[in-house]
Write a protein that holds these residues in place. Structure first.
Motif, short mmCIF file in Angstrom:
data_model
loop_
_atom_site.label_atom_id
_atom_site.label_comp_id
_atom_site.label_asym_id
_atom_site.label_seq_id
_atom_site.Cartn_x
_atom_site.Cartn_y
_atom_site.Cartn_z
N GLU A 149 42.02 23.16 -61.27
CA GLU A 149 42.60 22.18 -62.19
C GLU A 149 44.06 22.00 -61.83
O GLU A 149 44.73 22.95 -61.43
N LYS A 150 44.53 20.79 -61.99
CA LYS A 150 45.92 20.48 -61.71
C LYS A 150 46.78 20.95 -62.88
O LYS A 150 46.54 20.59 -64.03
N SER A 151 47.79 21.78 -62.58
CA SER A 151 48.69 22.27 -63.63
C SER A 151 49.73 21.21 -63.97
O SER A 151 49.84 20.19 -63.28
N THR A 152 50.51 21.45 -65.00
CA THR A 152 51.55 20.50 -65.40
C THR A 152 52.58 20.32 -64.29
O THR A 152 53.20 19.27 -64.21
N PHE A 178 47.51 22.74 -57.88
CA PHE A 178 46.13 23.03 -58.25
C PHE A 178 45.95 24.54 -58.41
O PHE A 178 46.32 25.31 -57.52
N MET A 179 45.37 24.95 -59.53
CA MET A 179 45.16 26.36 -59.84
C MET A 179 43.66 26.63 -59.91
O MET A 179 42.90 25.84 -60.46
N THR A 180 43.24 27.78 -59.38
CA THR A 180 41.84 28.18 -59.44
C THR A 180 41.48 28.55 -60.86
O THR A 180 42.16 29.36 -61.50
N LYS A 181 40.39 27.99 -61.37
CA LYS A 181 39.91 28.28 -62.71
C LYS A 181 38.61 29.08 -62.69
O LYS A 181 38.18 29.58 -63.71
N GLY A 182 38.00 29.19 -61.53
CA GLY A 182 36.77 29.97 -61.41
C GLY A 182 36.13 29.74 -60.05
O GLY A 182 36.37 28.71 -59.41
N GLN A 215 27.22 25.97 -48.21
CA GLN A 215 28.03 24.77 -48.35
C GLN A 215 29.17 25.16 -49.28
O GLN A 215 28.94 25.77 -50.32
N CYS A 216 30.41 24.87 -48.91
CA CYS A 216 31.58 25.26 -49.69
C CYS A 216 32.24 24.04 -50.31
O CYS A 216 32.47 23.04 -49.62
N LYS A 217 32.54 24.13 -51.60
CA LYS A 217 33.19 23.04 -52.31
C LYS A 217 34.40 23.57 -53.06
O LYS A 217 34.29 24.53 -53.82
N ASN A 218 35.53 22.95 -52.84
CA ASN A 218 36.77 23.26 -53.56
C ASN A 218 37.13 21.99 -54.32
O ASN A 218 37.71 21.07 -53.76
N LEU A 219 36.76 21.94 -55.60
CA LEU A 219 36.88 20.69 -56.37
C LEU A 219 37.45 20.93 -57.76
O LEU A 219 37.28 22.00 -58.34
N SER A 220 38.06 19.88 -58.28
CA SER A 220 38.54 19.91 -59.66
C SER A 220 37.55 19.23 -60.59
O SER A 220 37.86 18.99 -61.75
N LYS A 221 36.39 18.92 -60.09
CA LYS A 221 35.35 18.31 -60.91
C LYS A 221 34.04 19.07 -60.70
O LYS A 221 33.95 19.95 -59.85
N SER A 222 33.04 18.70 -61.46
CA SER A 222 31.74 19.35 -61.34
C SER A 222 31.05 18.93 -60.05
O SER A 222 31.29 17.84 -59.53
N VAL A 223 30.20 19.80 -59.58
CA VAL A 223 29.41 19.54 -58.38
C VAL A 223 28.00 19.15 -58.82
O VAL A 223 27.42 19.80 -59.69
N ASN A 224 27.46 18.11 -58.22
CA ASN A 224 26.07 17.74 -58.47
C ASN A 224 25.22 18.66 -57.58
O ASN A 224 24.89 18.33 -56.45
N TYR A 225 24.88 19.84 -58.12
CA TYR A 225 24.20 20.86 -57.32
C TYR A 225 22.86 20.38 -56.79
O TYR A 225 22.52 20.63 -55.64
N HIS A 226 22.11 19.71 -57.63
CA HIS A 226 20.78 19.24 -57.21
C HIS A 226 20.90 18.31 -56.00
O HIS A 226 20.20 18.48 -54.99
N VAL A 247 22.92 27.98 -50.22
CA VAL A 247 23.88 28.60 -51.12
C VAL A 247 25.10 27.69 -51.22
O VAL A 247 25.62 27.25 -50.19
N ILE A 248 25.54 27.43 -52.44
CA ILE A 248 26.74 26.62 -52.65
C ILE A 248 27.84 27.52 -53.21
O ILE A 248 27.66 28.15 -54.26
N PHE A 249 28.96 27.60 -52.50
CA PHE A 249 30.15 28.27 -53.01
C PHE A 249 31.01 27.19 -53.65
O PHE A 249 31.31 26.18 -53.01
N HIS A 250 31.40 27.38 -54.91
CA HIS A 250 32.19 26.37 -55.60
C HIS A 250 33.45 27.00 -56.19
O HIS A 250 33.38 27.89 -57.03
#
Length: 115
Positions: free
Chosen positions: A86-89, A93-97, A55-66, A79-82
Motif C-alpha cells: 500500500e502506498k503510504s502518505t 510503498f509499504m508491505t502489508k502482507g 508466479q510472483c506478484k508484487n501489487l497494491s491490489k488484489s490478484v485474480n488468482y483463478h 504456486v502464486i507468491f503475492h
C-alpha cells in the motif's frame, strides 16, 4: 506497466529466489534470465527440480488468482507468491502482507508429507 512497477516486480522475483535458495533450492533463478519458454508460460522461477511452478506478484491490489492459475501453462503444481503493498502518505510503498496461493490438490499433497 510503469517502470516502478516492473522494477518492484522483478525485485520481488529475486527476493523469492534468494529465499528459495536459503531453503535448499540452490539452482533457483528467475526465468527472465534463464528460460524464455518458462517466462512465456508465466513461470517466474525455474531450477526447482519440477517441484512447482511459481508466479510472483508484487501489487497494491488484489490478484485474480483463478485467472492467473489458468494462465500459468504447465503440468507442475502452480504456486502464486503475492506481496501486497500500500502506498503510504509519504508516497513510499509499504508491505502489508505476503501470501502463497496453492491449488488445493497440491496443498493436500504437502500436508501428506507432514504426517
Amino acid at each position: 506497466m510503469t517502470k516502478r512497477n516492473r522494477t518492484a516486480g522483478n525485485q520481488y522475483e529475486r527476493d523469492i529466489v534468494k529465499e528459495l535458495k536459503e531453503l535448499g533450492y540452490t539452482k533457483a533463478v528467475t526465468s527472465r534470465n534463464e528460460s524464455r519458454t518458462a517466462d512465456a508460460n508465466k513461470i517466474d522461477i525455474v531450477g526447482l527440480d519440477g517441484h512447482f511452478a511459481p508466479q510472483c506478484k508484487n501489487l497494491s491490489k488484489s490478484v485474480n488468482y483463478h485467472k492467473l492459475m489458468k494462465e500459468i501453462n504447465t503440468d507442475m503444481p502452480k504456486v502464486i507468491f503475492h506481496k501486497r503493498t500500500e502506498k503510504s502518505t509519504g508516497g513510499k510503498f509499504m508491505t502489508k502482507g505476503e501470501y502463497v496461493i496453492l491449488e488445493k490438490d497440491f496443498f493436500y499433497k504437502l500436508l501428506e508429507t507432514y504426517k
